[in-house]
Design an enzyme around this catalytic site. Structure first.
Site, PDB file in Angstrom:
ATOM      1  N   SER A 122      -0.052   1.581  -2.722  1.00 51.43           N
ATOM      2  CA  SER A 122       0.521   2.925  -2.753  1.00 51.43           C
ATOM      3  C   SER A 122       0.688   3.471  -1.342  1.00 51.43           C
ATOM      4  CB  SER A 122      -0.408   3.858  -3.547  1.00 51.43           C
ATOM      5  OG  SER A 122      -0.064   5.216  -3.366  1.00 51.43           O
ATOM      6  N   TYR A 146      -8.277   7.654  -4.216  1.00 51.96           N
ATOM      7  CA  TYR A 146      -7.276   6.719  -4.722  1.00 51.96           C
ATOM      8  C   TYR A 146      -6.699   5.886  -3.582  1.00 51.96           C
ATOM      9  CZ  TYR A 146      -2.716   5.268  -6.645  1.00 51.96           C
ATOM     10  OH  TYR A 146      -1.608   4.566  -7.036  1.00 51.96           O
ATOM     11  N   LYS A 150      -7.095   1.760  -2.969  1.00 57.38           N
ATOM     12  CA  LYS A 150      -5.945   0.872  -2.800  1.00 57.38           C
ATOM     13  C   LYS A 150      -6.021   0.126  -1.465  1.00 57.38           C
ATOM     14  CE  LYS A 150      -3.334   1.491  -6.506  1.00 57.38           C
ATOM     15  NZ  LYS A 150      -2.907   0.372  -7.372  1.00 57.38           N
TER      16      LYS A 150
END
Length: 318
Positions: A122, A146, A150
């Site tokens: 991402s 998040y 990642k």
């Protein structure tokens, strides 16, 4: 050629499976089977070959071991907990977004078959004090849990490839819009809902100003890029297997103008502007001046215009 799509029930997973079914071949071989796996049983897609569905919880190593077969040649690892949910539920984000990929990689290592593993990362891995413009060699400096999860998974993809356990390649996805379905807990969810809902005659809330800039890609183009990404020769990927997937930067105003150009003026009247500080806090840390030079050299591409993104939604999903 046997393909496993973990996260095969999601928007990108379904688009990817459909694109592969139309193509019929991958990496120079006819596709014999696609297995769609997700936390709930995915919907099958029409194909001239075998389509199987499985329930898989990537946070559970046993479930992963039961899902990944000895004869899986290409594994797409798309499953994840989205940004807003990973931020509010740290344990869940870590279990799915960090331990999940590790479970997949460990299963591949145990099998000893060195499958191609295509991982979706991402643009949330960028942020903080990283200097614009950003590209494949920018330092990863995520400002959310998040993004951090990642980024760690990217390092694992590189290391398991270096050790010969997998043939990995990772792509940092732009925000995918216009996404079909219902709003989810991603902080970026409004970047689809402010278009999708008005196109369906429903009011939507925009929590940021209309000059907010972001980096976008359509679901259709994302699926096409993931097919290409699996086919790139290992020798062309270099020592860093993770890179930026191409996208384009537009403002919220440009998104709305694109919707108006395609669908007329009425949908835009259904957008209500309402500040949401928690969403704004997360998305304001995201970067948008992003370049995907490596992926473009390898044949991946972006949408020509956001009008195309709107048309794809109307043609395929509305």
């Amino acid at each position: 050629m046997n393909i496993l799509i973990i996260g095969g029930g999601g928007v990108v997973g379904q688009k990817l499976a459909t694109a592969l079914a139309r193509k019929g071949r991958l990496r120079g071989k006819d596709i014999a089977r696609i297995t769609l796996a997700d936390i709930v049983s995915p919907a099958p897609v029409n194909a001239p070959f075998s389509i199987e569905t499985k329930v898989c919880d990537i946070a559970d190593a046993t479930s992963v071991a039961e899902t990944i077969a000895q004869d899986d040649d290409v594994i797409y690892l798309l499953a994840a907990i989205v940004s807003g949910q990973a931020e509010t539920d740290f344990d869940l984000g870590m279990n799915v977004n960090l331990h999940g990929p590790l479970n997949v990689l460990e299963r591949c290592r145990a099998l000893g078959t060195c499958p191609v593993v295509v991982f979706t990362s991402s643009i949330a891995v960028y942020g903080g004090e990283v200097t614009d413009p950003l590209g494949d060699h920018s330092n990863l400096n995520p400002q959310t849990s998040y993004g951090g999860q990642k980024a760690i998974a990217e390092i694992l993809i590189n290391d398991y490839t270096r050790k010969g356990f997998i043939d990995g390649r990772g792509f940092r996805l732009p925000t995918i819009s216009v996404r079909p379905g219902k709003a989810n807990l991603a902080a970026s969810s409004f970047m689809s809902s402010i278009l999708r809902e008005p196109l369906n005659g429903v009011e939507a809330v925009c929590p940021v100003d209309d000059n907010f800039l972001h980096y976008y890609l359509s679901p259709r183009k994302c699926a096409e890029n993931l097919v290409i990404g699996a086919e790139v020769a290992a020798s062309d990927l270099g020592m860093n297997r993770c890179m930026q997937m191409p996208g384009r930067t537009w403002s919220i105003r440009q998104l709305i103008d694109a919707m108006t150009a395609v669908a007329g003026p009425e949908p835009a009247k259904l957008i209500r502007w309402e500040d949401q500080p928690e969403v704004r806090r997360i998305v304001s840390g995201w970067k948008w001046d992003i370049h995907a030079d490596k992926a473009e050299r390898l044949g991946l591409g972006a949408d020509d215009s956001f009008e195309d993104n709107v048309r794809y939604y109307l043609e395929e999903d509305k």
